[in-house]
Design a protein around this motif. Structure first.
Motif: not given
Length: 124
Positions: A93-120
């Motif tokens: 399942v592929y998820y889109c995420a947004a980090d409004p702080m702009g850190w550019g991290s690869t960690r889940n915890s850095s992203y505040r907003y998430w979509g519902q996901g799409t299956q591939v």
């Protein structure tokens, strides 16, 4: 608040291509870092790629480098993930995420907003 909606997933064969789309609504994400993560069956959610919306700079996981490309549109409201040479291990399942702080991290915890996901799903 930002709402993220993913689309474009599906069932393909190994070697095929897919393009995922993530559209942001609610507020501008022009200064955010937008990312794609994925979660395979029985696995943790992991980083795939991100793009800095203001300058288009990108970062990729080693596992997708050279096969996947992340881009954004000129209006800075939509992010795409072009996936080429797909492999069965890309199934997730592929998820889109947004980090409004702009850190550019690869960690889940850095992203505040998430979509519902799409299956591939990639068949061998």
């Amino acid at each position: 608040q930002v709402q993220l909606v993913e689309s474009g997933g599906g069932l393909v064969q190994a070697g095929d291509s897919l393009r995922l789309t993530c559209t942001a609504t609610g507020r501008t994400v022009g200064s955010d870092v937008m990312a794609w993560f994925r979660q395979g069956p029985g696995k943790e959610r992991t980083f795939v790629a991100n793009v800095r919306m203001n300058d288009r700079s990108t970062k990729y996981a080693n596992s997708v480098q050279g096969r996947f490309t992340i881009t954004r549109d000129a209006a800075k409201t939509t992010v795409y993930l072009q996936m080429n040479s797909l492999k069965p291990e890309d199934t997730a399942v592929y998820y889109c995420a947004a980090d409004p702080m702009g850190w550019g991290s690869t960690r889940n915890s850095s992203y505040r907003y998430w979509g519902q996901g799409t299956q591939v799903t990639v068949s061998s």
